[in-house]
Structures are given as C-alpha cells and as structure tokens.
Design a protein around this motif. Structure first.
Motif, PDB file in Angstrom:
ATOM      1  N   GLU A   1       0.827  -1.207   0.000  1.00 52.67           N
ATOM      2  CA  GLU A   1       0.000   0.000   0.000  1.00 52.67           C
ATOM      3  C   GLU A   1       0.861   1.258   0.000  1.00 52.67           C
ATOM      4  O   GLU A   1       0.510   2.259  -0.640  1.00 52.67           O
TER       5      GLU A   1
ATOM      6  N   GLU B   1      -5.152   5.544  -7.586  1.00 51.94           N
ATOM      7  CA  GLU B   1      -5.639   4.205  -7.246  1.00 51.94           C
ATOM      8  C   GLU B   1      -5.614   3.987  -5.736  1.00 51.94           C
ATOM      9  O   GLU B   1      -6.507   3.350  -5.169  1.00 51.94           O
ATOM     10  N   PHE B   2      -4.598   4.522  -5.075  1.00 59.39           N
ATOM     11  CA  PHE B   2      -4.535   4.440  -3.612  1.00 59.39           C
ATOM     12  C   PHE B   2      -5.777   5.079  -2.993  1.00 59.39           C
ATOM     13  O   PHE B   2      -6.393   4.514  -2.089  1.00 59.39           O
TER      14      PHE B   2
ATOM     15  N   SER C   1      -8.745   5.529  -4.343  1.00 60.87           N
ATOM     16  CA  SER C   1      -9.937   4.729  -4.643  1.00 60.87           C
ATOM     17  C   SER C   1     -10.049   3.531  -3.701  1.00 60.87           C
ATOM     18  O   SER C   1     -11.118   3.236  -3.163  1.00 60.87           O
ATOM     19  N   GLN C   2      -8.926   2.841  -3.494  1.00 60.07           N
ATOM     20  CA  GLN C   2      -8.948   1.660  -2.634  1.00 60.07           C
ATOM     21  C   GLN C   2      -9.234   2.026  -1.188  1.00 60.07           C
ATOM     22  O   GLN C   2     -10.047   1.370  -0.517  1.00 60.07           O
ATOM     23  N   ARG C   3      -8.590   3.059  -0.680  1.00 61.82           N
ATOM     24  CA  ARG C   3      -8.771   3.400   0.731  1.00 61.82           C
ATOM     25  C   ARG C   3     -10.159   3.966   1.015  1.00 61.82           C
ATOM     26  O   ARG C   3     -10.728   3.722   2.082  1.00 61.82           O
TER      27      ARG C   3
ATOM     28  N   ALA D   1     -12.952   3.148  -0.520  1.00 57.69           N
ATOM     29  CA  ALA D   1     -13.877   2.005  -0.499  1.00 57.69           C
ATOM     30  C   ALA D   1     -13.732   1.221   0.800  1.00 57.69           C
ATOM     31  O   ALA D   1     -14.713   0.802   1.412  1.00 57.69           O
ATOM     32  N   GLU D   2     -12.500   1.062   1.234  1.00 57.08           N
ATOM     33  CA  GLU D   2     -12.241   0.299   2.455  1.00 57.08           C
ATOM     34  C   GLU D   2     -12.748   1.021   3.695  1.00 57.08           C
ATOM     35  O   GLU D   2     -13.403   0.429   4.560  1.00 57.08           O
TER      36      GLU D   2
ATOM     37  N   CYS E   1     -10.731  -7.652   3.447  1.00 56.47           N
ATOM     38  CA  CYS E   1      -9.622  -6.880   3.996  1.00 56.47           C
ATOM     39  C   CYS E   1      -9.479  -7.143   5.484  1.00 56.47           C
ATOM     40  O   CYS E   1     -10.445  -7.004   6.244  1.00 56.47           O
TER      41      CYS E   1
ATOM     42  N   SER F   1     -15.179   9.308  -7.003  1.00 58.22           N
ATOM     43  CA  SER F   1     -15.589   9.010  -5.627  1.00 58.22           C
ATOM     44  C   SER F   1     -16.880   9.741  -5.314  1.00 58.22           C
ATOM     45  O   SER F   1     -16.951  10.969  -5.433  1.00 58.22           O
TER      46      SER F   1
ATOM     47  N   GLU G   1     -18.618   1.479  -8.698  1.00 59.33           N
ATOM     48  CA  GLU G   1     -18.189   2.717  -8.041  1.00 59.33           C
ATOM     49  C   GLU G   1     -18.455   3.933  -8.925  1.00 59.33           C
ATOM     50  O   GLU G   1     -18.930   4.969  -8.463  1.00 59.33           O
TER      51      GLU G   1
END
Length: 546
Positions: A274, A284-285, A287-289, A291-292, A307, A483, A526
């Motif tokens: 990460e 991309e970082f 987007s992933q965080r 969502a998480e 996760c 987002s 998304e």
C-alpha cells in the motif's frame, strides 16, 4: 445433461453445474426432477473409487445448496428441498470428510479441495437457519470436530502458500467463514426456537471455546511475519468480534485481550504494498482506501469483506462498544501507537516506515472506535489534540492523509469539549491549507474532513469565508477521482452555504454535468454510484440558485 455432468472435464465443470443448478432451482421445488438427488447421492457413497465423480457431485451439491443460501421461509418449497438435501447427503458427507481428514498431511491438493467443497455445502445449509438434522447433539459435535481438525492443521510450507489462492488457505477461509457466521448468528439464541436453540446453546457453550486457541495461533503467526491471507484474518477478527459479546466466551478471551489488540493494531497499519501504491499511483490508492474506509466506519457484520483491516477495526469497535470498562485501556493502547513504546507496526528494515505504520494503525483505530466512545469524549478530545492534530504537519503525506481522516471522524464528538475549541479551530485552518497540498490523497482526505467539519457550528464558522475556493478545489477533485464521497462534499457545502454558492454555480454545474455523463457510461459499480451522487449534487446546486 445430468449424465454429461459426471464426465465433463474439470475446465467445464463450473459452467455446466451452474446451468444444472439454474434448472434445478425451478424443478426441484416442484418435484419434477426426481433423478437428480439420487444421482448425486450415488457418487458420494464409499469407497470413493471415482475421485472425479466425488468432486463433481460435491460441486453440484454446493451449487444446489447455494441456490437457497438466504432461504428463511420455513413453510416454502425451497426450505423443504434444503432440508431434504441435508438429510440425504450429510450422513454421507460425514463419512467422506472423516476419510479425507485421516489422510497424510502432505496429501495432494485435489483432496484438500474436496474437503473444502464439503465445508462449502455445510456453510450454505447453515447460513440462515440450523437444519433439524443438526439438532442431534452428537451429530453437531461430530461436525464441529471436523471444523476443529481443519483449522488445527498446519498449512504446508511451499512457494504457493504465500497466496490466498492456495488450496489449503481456501480451506481455512471456508472453515473460518463458517465459524464467524455461527458465532455471529447463533450465539444469541433469543430468536431461536426449540431444537435450534438447544443446538445453538451447545455450540456456544461446548464447541465455540475450542476455536479460541487456533485463531489466536493464526493471529500470532501473522504478527510474527508469517503469511495469512487477508480474508482468513478478516474472518478471525469477525469471530472474535462476536465472541466478545457473549459472557462465557468473553471470559475465556479476556486473558488474551493484549494479544488480540496487538494483532488488531498490526493489521490496521498500511502494508508495504500500500505504501508503494501511495507513491506510485496516488489515484488508485485513494480509490482503494475510500472504499475500504466506508466499510470500516459503517458498523455492520460484512462477512464478504476481504480486507483484514476491516475485521480488526470492527473487533476494536465492538470491544469498546460492548465492554465499557475497556474503553479507557483501548484509548491508552492507541496512544502508545504514537510513541516508541509498545510498537506493533509491521517488521521492516526501514525504521521510518515502521514508525509510520505504527502511527497509521493508531489513527485507523481511533476512526474505528470513535462511535463507541461517546462517554469518553474528554479523553478522546485529548488524544485528538495531542496525537492527531500534530500529524497534520507530518513530513510524510501518507500520515497527513490519515490524520485528516481521523480529524474529520473525531471532530463532531470532540467539539463538545470546550477546552478543545481553540486547538480544533486552529486545526480547521490547517485543513484548509491541506486541501491544496501537493499530494492527491492528502487533498482528498482533507476535503472529506471539511465535509464533516462544516456540519458542526465550530467548523462552519471557520470555513464560511473559504467556500468559493473550496467549491473550486472540490470540482477539481471530481475531475481527478471517481468518488461519490467527493461529489457529496460539494452537496454538503452547497446545503450549508447556499448564498456563497450562487456566484460559482455555473462552473460547478458544468463540472458535475460532465462528470455525470462520463461516469454514467462506465461499467464499474463505483463509477455508477458516483454518477448518481453527481446528479443529486447537481440538483442541490440548481435548487440553491433558483
């Protein structure tokens, strides 16, 4: 078609069995396919000379039971079929899994997959209700014994063992998913009736305690640097999360809370992958965080989450929510993440990164437990002022971004503490500067923090004069990252400051229109959700200037 299933090559088994299950979904409840179940049962009988036939029969059975995974109508035909499948196949599955578990530890992967398929069928059949077949305490004990043997086996050491696709890890994931589901759904028995209640009570009092030691061993191994797949870790924490609600199980876990919390902090920290993603692909970082974190902050039992950070955060949240006496110790543990004592960050040769991971774990833990700390607001405000706000000036962008996120999460609760007003107001001005920071993740998290801050009078007063510039910057972020949270920030600003919006309405409307057109044509979920948020925000802006 039925005969073709048994001789199909492995590469075609999945699509063919799915087609068969689609037909069975209609025919079995009607009773118009009497040949299907006997054909499956025949291939599950010993001596299992046709290994491929056994495997295909289990794939078919797993697909059939999955059809009625969420069946709750005990008067319906689907429930009747599910009960029939259980009564006809479970005795044979017990013989099969007993034979499989008696194999040598280094047995071939095909048999490991066969064992997993047996557990998948059990998982489907017990997802919503306890079948009457399991009301027999001896039969339940036999099945729980099979689960215990599966989780106690060591995963063989080999290059493939460092990936969650490895057959042994897939088996572990399936079994721990079952235990997580049972501890979530069947340890509170007030809604169950008669035999189901007795079955659930037996699981809670007799069998569930046996799984505490295996999951502690896996969590400990992960903390020591051994690979454990995120999905397995997530199920371990969800199991612990449910167990801490039950007095008898909590009493057994109580002596291991230090280990559990340490393992939880370890999983909360960002990973080396990460960190590399943050540096190489900030978009991309983000987007992933995003969502998480939407999953972490929403208090719900999401057994499909992959996760480990999600499960560990929910464990800390539930521990603080259900055990009031632990709230202060948990906050004290979190504070220790910001010091050199009690470090629980991931092992790394780079001491700086290890310190960042430790602080990142502390900030994520604060976000996770904030909703459970309403009676500890003064201490929470102290942590915000002394630990979180200083990290807004961190020289490391990844920590600044997480500090913005934590500040936004804690601001409303802590703004009730009068002594904290001055440092909080000063931090809001710092947020305003971070919205224009050079790194995208910091910009995004600062903007999302402002979205939460403006909902509190203390923050609203500080931000009013900066609304035009914030709208301009938010529009820039909408162009940069897909987002819905960023789009909704514009809606919040417009709702709170309609008069300040009028002069800037046209460029905002153009950005939202273009974003909606672009995102509504996308295929991923998304993007579609973000397009809807853009449309809702666009309507809010039009209403504000009308």
């Amino acid at each position: 078609m039925l005969e073709a299933v048994w001789v199909t090559p492995p590469s075609l088994t999945a699509p063919l069995t799915q087609a068969l299950a689609t037909i069975a979904d209609v025919e079995l409840p009607r009773g118009t396919w009497p040949e299907l179940l006997p054909a499956v049962v025949a291939r599950l009988r010993p001596p299992y000379s046709d290994q491929n036939g056994v495997r295909v029969a289990l794939v078919v059975l797993s697909c059939l039971t999955r059809l009625w995974l969420f069946c709750t109508d005990k008067e319906g035909d689907e429930y009747r079929v599910m009960q029939l499948l259980v009564s006809e196949t479970f005795p044979l599955l017990e013989q099969l899994i007993a034979a499989l578990q008696a194999r040598p530890a280094d047995e071939d992967e095909a048999k490991v997959e066969t064992e997993r398929l047996v557990f998948k069928t059990f998982q489907h059949c017990t997802n919503m209700n306890l079948p009457s077949y399991l009301f027999d305490i001896d039969i339940l004990a036999k099945w729980m014994g099979f689960h215990l043997v599966a989780v106690q086996k060591s995963v063989p050491t080999c290059p493939q063992a460092n990936g969650e696709g490895y057959c042994w890890w897939k088996l572990q994931h399936t079994v721990w998913a079952i235990i997580a589901r049972w501890t979530t759904r069947f340890t509170g028995t007030h809604t169950l009736q008669n035999g189901a209640r007795a079955c659930a009570n037996s699981f809670t009092r007799v069998h569930a305690p046996s799984f505490i030691s295996p999951f502690l061993m896996l969590l400990g191994a992960n903390k020591q640097g051994q690979y454990v797949p995120p999905r397995v870790l997530n199920n371990l924490f969800l199991t612990a999360c449910s167990m801490c609600k039950v007095e008898s199980l909590y009493a057994l876990m109580k002596t291991h809370l230090d280990s559990l919390c340490g393992a939880s902090f370890h999983c909360l920290a960002f990973t080396s992958d990460e960190y590399a993603l943050y540096l190489e692909d900030p978009k991309e970082f983000c987007s992933q965080r995003l969502a998480e974190m939407s999953n972490i902050t929403a208090y719900a039992d999401d057994l499909l989450a992959r996760c480990a950070r999600t499960g560990s955060a929910k464990f800390l949240c539930e521990l603080a929510r259900s055990r009031a006496t632990l709230r202060r110790p948990i906050l004290e543990d979190i504070i220790r993440q910001f010091t050199t004592d009690g470090a629980t960050g991931r092992d790394t040769k780079d001491g700086v990164v290890q310190e960042l991971q430790r602080k990142d774990a502390g900030l994520t833990a604060l976000i996770a437990v904030e909703k459970s700390m309403h009676k500890n607001t003064a201490m929470l405000a102290e942590v915000l002022v002394t630990q979180v706000i200083p990290e807004l000036d961190s020289p490391h962008g990844i920590l600044r971004a997480k500090a913005c996120e934590a500040f936004g999460a804690l601001f409303e609760n802590c703004s009730r503490v009068e002594i904290a007003h001055k440092p909080l107001a000063g931090a809001v001005h710092k947020l305003l500067s971070l919205v224009e920071y050079k790194e995208l993740p910091v910009q995004v998290q600062a903007m999302l923090a402002i979205k939460r801050v403006v909902c509190v009078p203390l923050g609203e007063n500080s931000i009013f004069a900066h609304v035009p510039r914030l709208l301009e910057l938010a529009c820039g972020l909408v162009k940069e990252i897909d987002s819905d949270a960023v789009a909704m920030t514009i809606q919040t600003l417009v709702d709170k400051f309609p008069n300040a919006t009028k002069e800037n309405a046209l460029p905002v409307l153009i950005v939202l229109r273009d974003a909606f057109i672009r995102l509504s044509a996308a295929e991923n979920t998304e993007a579609v959700l973000t397009s809807i948020s853009c449309l809702e925000t666009l309507a809010t802006v039009v209403e504000a200037v009308a």
